[in-house]
Write a protein that holds these residues in place. Structure first.
Motif, PDB file in Angstrom:
ATOM      1  N   VAL A   1       0.842  -1.196   0.000  1.00  0.00           N
ATOM      2  CA  VAL A   1       0.000   0.000   0.000  1.00  0.00           C
ATOM      3  C   VAL A   1       0.878   1.246   0.000  1.00  0.00           C
ATOM      4  N   SER A   2       0.277   2.343  -0.408  1.00  0.00           N
ATOM      5  CA  SER A   2       0.972   3.621  -0.412  1.00  0.00           C
ATOM      6  C   SER A   2       1.179   4.105   1.021  1.00  0.00           C
ATOM      7  N   ASN A   3       2.295   4.779   1.239  1.00  0.00           N
ATOM      8  CA  ASN A   3       2.551   5.373   2.554  1.00  0.00           C
ATOM      9  C   ASN A   3       1.536   6.462   2.895  1.00  0.00           C
ATOM     10  N   LYS A   4       0.837   6.967   1.867  1.00  0.00           N
ATOM     11  CA  LYS A   4      -0.146   8.024   2.072  1.00  0.00           C
ATOM     12  C   LYS A   4      -1.574   7.488   2.200  1.00  0.00           C
ATOM     13  N   SER A   5      -1.728   6.161   2.117  1.00  0.00           N
ATOM     14  CA  SER A   5      -3.073   5.569   2.078  1.00  0.00           C
ATOM     15  C   SER A   5      -3.752   5.529   3.438  1.00  0.00           C
TER      16      SER A   5
ATOM     17  N   ARG B   1       9.602   2.985   0.498  1.00  0.00           N
ATOM     18  CA  ARG B   1       8.874   3.813  -0.476  1.00  0.00           C
ATOM     19  C   ARG B   1       7.421   3.361  -0.605  1.00  0.00           C
ATOM     20  N   VAL B   2       7.152   2.102  -0.254  1.00  0.00           N
ATOM     21  CA  VAL B   2       5.792   1.587  -0.117  1.00  0.00           C
ATOM     22  C   VAL B   2       5.796   0.681   1.109  1.00  0.00           C
TER      23      VAL B   2
ATOM     24  N   ASP C   1       2.794   5.598  -9.412  1.00  0.00           N
ATOM     25  CA  ASP C   1       1.610   6.190  -8.797  1.00  0.00           C
ATOM     26  C   ASP C   1       1.396   5.671  -7.377  1.00  0.00           C
ATOM     27  N   LEU C   2       1.790   4.420  -7.114  1.00  0.00           N
ATOM     28  CA  LEU C   2       1.687   3.885  -5.760  1.00  0.00           C
ATOM     29  C   LEU C   2       2.598   4.674  -4.816  1.00  0.00           C
TER      30      LEU C   2
ATOM     31  N   ASP D   1      -4.095   3.502  -3.959  1.00  0.00           N
ATOM     32  CA  ASP D   1      -3.951   3.015  -2.587  1.00  0.00           C
ATOM     33  C   ASP D   1      -3.034   1.808  -2.471  1.00  0.00           C
TER      34      ASP D   1
ATOM     35  N   GLY E   1       1.195   8.021  -4.083  1.00  0.00           N
ATOM     36  CA  GLY E   1      -0.064   8.048  -3.347  1.00  0.00           C
ATOM     37  C   GLY E   1      -1.278   8.287  -4.219  1.00  0.00           C
ATOM     38  N   THR E   2      -1.096   8.217  -5.529  1.00  0.00           N
ATOM     39  CA  THR E   2      -2.223   8.401  -6.449  1.00  0.00           C
ATOM     40  C   THR E   2      -3.191   7.230  -6.363  1.00  0.00           C
TER      41      THR E   2
END
Length: 322
Positions: free
Chosen positions: A126-130, A213-214, A189-190, A196, A193-194
């Motif tokens: 998952v993204s770190n921003k998810s 990074r993820v 994109d992952l 999830d 954070g574009t």
């Protein structure tokens, strides 16, 4: 008449033997139906390098991209059945006939199966921003409707596309399957954070996880692996139903002579047994097949079993090319 038929049979046997003795006498091309940089491409290049050493002929990887692997498959089918054009593929090859039924191709009957090379576990990252921290929390939110994750893949027919469809099914949640032109853009994109999350192979995601990074949160394997000891299995995270490991194998055009097939299969087995090959697979968290899991018959059985299994998945998940 009998003497004439025997003479023809003897000539064919001599020709087949001669082709094996002469093979290979020039470079071999391995078709890969994805863009450079992904798991399939990385493994194909490892195989090509190992075969180059063993066969003492150049083995070249050619990326033939388009239509979820259909163009690459069609290229293989049109090639001369002489062993000089091969294809390196995985379960995405089986999906082609399901996504493009009008193409009229079949991964069981329309190719020769040289042998399996490696199996690779899938990882959910998952993204770190998810805001997603672990699989149990993700499943809870998906089931109560507060999370409908955007899951990126390398495009229709790729293993990530298939794995994510299976994941949504067994997780009993909803989400959006976002298809890219290759795994590279999806991973970009992952990290941004574009999207999830993504379900892809360890070869692709291991370094990104290690570099933070993820965040990898689940591994499709019976137990944790040394290369990613902090990543729990799907079973540990409450989703034992997700059991999806990717096989990878080499294919040849239909009608390739048995002697040539045998020469290729033997060379492939020697490559798999080399310490250098095994060490590289270990770096990728991939597993070499045991001797009993190699050869043409075994790969054909694997493909045949997947054709039935994935047809059921594709139908129930509504998978289609876009």
């Amino acid at each position: 008449m009998l003497r004439y038929l025997l003479a023809i049979a003897a000539a064919l046997l001599m020709s087949d033997g001669a082709s094996a003795q002469a093979f290979p006498s020039r470079p071999i091309t391995i078709i890969v139906s994805v863009a450079p940089g992904g798991t399939l491409d990385a493994l194909a290049r490892l195989v090509a390098a190992s075969l180059t050493t063993d066969l003492k002929q150049s083995v070249i990887v050619e990326n033939v991209v388009g239509a979820g692997g259909l163009i690459g498959f069609q290229r293989l089918m049109k090639a001369e059945p002489n062993g000089y054009t091969l294809m390196f593929s995985n379960p995405s090859m089986v999906l082609i006939s399901l996504l493009y039924p009008k193409a009229g191709i079949n991964a069981v009957t329309d190719v020769e199966h040289v042998g399996q090379v490696a199996t690779v576990p899938m990882v959910l990252a998952v993204s770190n921003k998810s805001g997603i921290t672990n699989l149990p929390a993700m499943l809870t939110r998906m089931r109560d409707g507060s999370l409908k994750p955007d899951l990126g893949s390398g495009g229709p027919g790729t293993t990530s596309h298939l794995a994510e469809a299976i994941f949504l099914q067994v997780a009993k949640g909803t989400g959006e399957l976002v298809q890219y032109r290759g795994s590279g853009p999806a991973l970009t994109d992952l990290m941004a954070g574009t999207i999830d999350g993504i379900v892809d192979q360890t070869v692709t995601l291991m370094q990104l996880h290690q570099d933070k990074r993820v965040k990898a949160i689940a591994l499709a394997a019976p137990r944790r692996i040394p290369q990613m000891p902090d990543v729990p299995t799907f079973a540990e995270g409450g989703l034992p139903e997700f059991d999806f490991t990717i096989w990878n194998g080499v294919f040849a055009p239909k009608g390739t002579p048995k002697a040539v097939m045998s020469a290729l299969s033997d060379a492939l087995s020697r490559a798999i047994d080399s310490p250098e090959f095994k060490a590289r697979l270990d770096q990728m968290a991939a597993q070499a097949p045991a001797p009993s899991e190699r050869g043409s018959d075994v790969l054909r059985q694997i493909v045949q079993a997947d054709q039935k299994r994935l047809a059921d998945v594709a139908q129930s998940a509504g998978l289609q090319a876009r």
